[in-house]
Design an enzyme around this catalytic site. Structure first.
Site, PDB file in Angstrom:
ATOM      1  N   PRO A   2       0.324  -1.218  -0.205  1.00  0.00           N
ATOM      2  CA  PRO A   2      -0.374  -0.075   0.351  1.00  0.00           C
ATOM      3  C   PRO A   2       1.144   1.327  -0.868  1.00  0.00           C
ATOM      4  O   PRO A   2       1.828   1.504   0.935  1.00  0.00           O
ATOM      5  CB  PRO A   2      -0.878  -0.384   1.421  1.00  0.00           C
ATOM      6  CG  PRO A   2       0.043  -1.320   2.481  1.00  0.00           C
ATOM      7  CD  PRO A   2       1.186  -1.495   1.156  1.00  0.00           C
ATOM      8  N   GLU A   3       0.383   2.522  -0.704  1.00  0.00           N
ATOM      9  CA  GLU A   3       1.366   3.601  -0.694  1.00  0.00           C
ATOM     10  C   GLU A   3      -0.225   4.132  -0.510  1.00  0.00           C
ATOM     11  O   GLU A   3      -1.019   4.158  -0.002  1.00  0.00           O
ATOM     12  CB  GLU A   3       1.607   4.019  -2.200  1.00  0.00           C
ATOM     13  CG  GLU A   3       2.144   3.250  -2.748  1.00  0.00           C
ATOM     14  CD  GLU A   3       2.631   3.447  -4.140  1.00  0.00           C
ATOM     15  OE1 GLU A   3       3.103   4.666  -4.722  1.00  0.00           O
ATOM     16  OE2 GLU A   3       2.666   2.521  -5.085  1.00  0.00           O
TER      17      GLU A   3
END
Length: 268
Positions: A2-3
């Site tokens: 995840p960013e």
DNA sequence: CGGGGCTCCTGTGCGC
DNA sequence: TGCGCACAGGAGCCCC
């Protein structure tokens, strides 16, 4: 995994689900993911406390407890933080006062969870760069930051001390939209390129949040649902395919060890 | 300061 | 179908 957009999506989901709920029981199945304090103390200190806030900083999630301490989570590549029922593969699970669970899953268990008094003092958080979606992050500041750096723009954007929350997908997408070659040295960017990159970073991150993130393999939100930004990706994962702007085959190269796709014609 | 290489891990997908 | 290898959304560390 995840960013910023994925972590922000999880944050929003968790805020709705766990705020005000008490943790009745903590179960730790993978000790090594609990970085501090000891798993035993982590459990003892979290049980009985209520969740009072859910913050995001870069790719970190910070869950405030009624004791004043914070649970700090980094999902790294394959971590997931899901609210729902119990199932078998949790690294850490929290049984809540409404009989639901908050489950930390992570197939590669590269993720980290800790309990601290001051999250700002965790060294990676202490050094973390500006939040790209905050109003305080301005073009003027961004230009000044870029002018000081000789590093290639793409790995620089992914450097969390430079800017918080941008990872391999969104760095590539923003550079494509801005028409900038990922190996261009930061200080060599033209004024209009800086301006364009500045706005494309904000745009792509905001758009990805609207779409609840990009789910390529393992990312899901706090309800276990996939995001839909995948369909909006223009370069990431499209090596060899024609550029959506000019039809030139997209090139795939390694920069600082990370896969990078770009259009050799549109990105200068 | 920049960047290359390695590390922590498991899962997947590809080519042979 | 089976096997081995490369690679994966992250990031810290050492080294040059």
């Amino acid at each position: 995994m995840p960013e910023l957009p994925e972590v922000e999506t999880i944050r929003r989901g968790l805020e709705k689900k766990i705020l005000g709920k008490r943790v009745n029981k903590v179960e730790i199945n993978t000790d090594r993911m609990v970085k501090e304090p000891s798993p035993k103390r982590f459990k003892e200190e979290v049980e009985g406390k209520k969740f009072t806030q859910v913050i995001r900083r870069g790719k970190y999630l910070i869950l405030g407890l009624s004791s004043g301490k914070k649970i700090v989570v980094h999902l790294r590549m394959t971590g997931q933080l899901i609210y729902g029922n119990k199932d078998g593969k949790n690294r850490v699970s929290f049984l809540l006062s409404n009989s639901k669970y908050l489950n930390l899953k992570d197939s590669r268990h590269l993720g980290e969870i800790r309990l601290v008094k001051n999250w700002e003092r965790i060294s990676s958080l202490a050094k973390m760069g500006m939040e790209p979606l905050e109003d305080s992050f301005t073009l003027k500041l961004f230009g000044g930051m870029l002018n000081k750096k000789k590093a290639k723009i793409k790995p620089l954007l992914m450097n969390q001390e430079f800017l918080a929350g941008v990872g391999n997908i969104y760095a590539q997408e923003a550079l494509f939209k801005a028409g900038i070659h990922p190996e261009k040295q930061a200080y060599r960017l033209k004024r209009d390129q800086m301006k364009s990159l500045f706005s494309e970073i904000k745009k792509v991150l905001n758009r990805a949040i609207e779409y609840k993130g990009t789910s390529l393999a393992s990312y899901v939100d706090a309800d276990g649902r996939k995001g839909s930004f995948h369909s909006r990706l223009r370069v990431y994962g499209r090596g060899g395919e024609p550029c959506v702007k000019c039809k030139t085959p997209l090139k795939f190269i390694k920069i600082a060890g990370r896969g990078t796709t770009f259009c050799p014609k549109c990105q200068k």
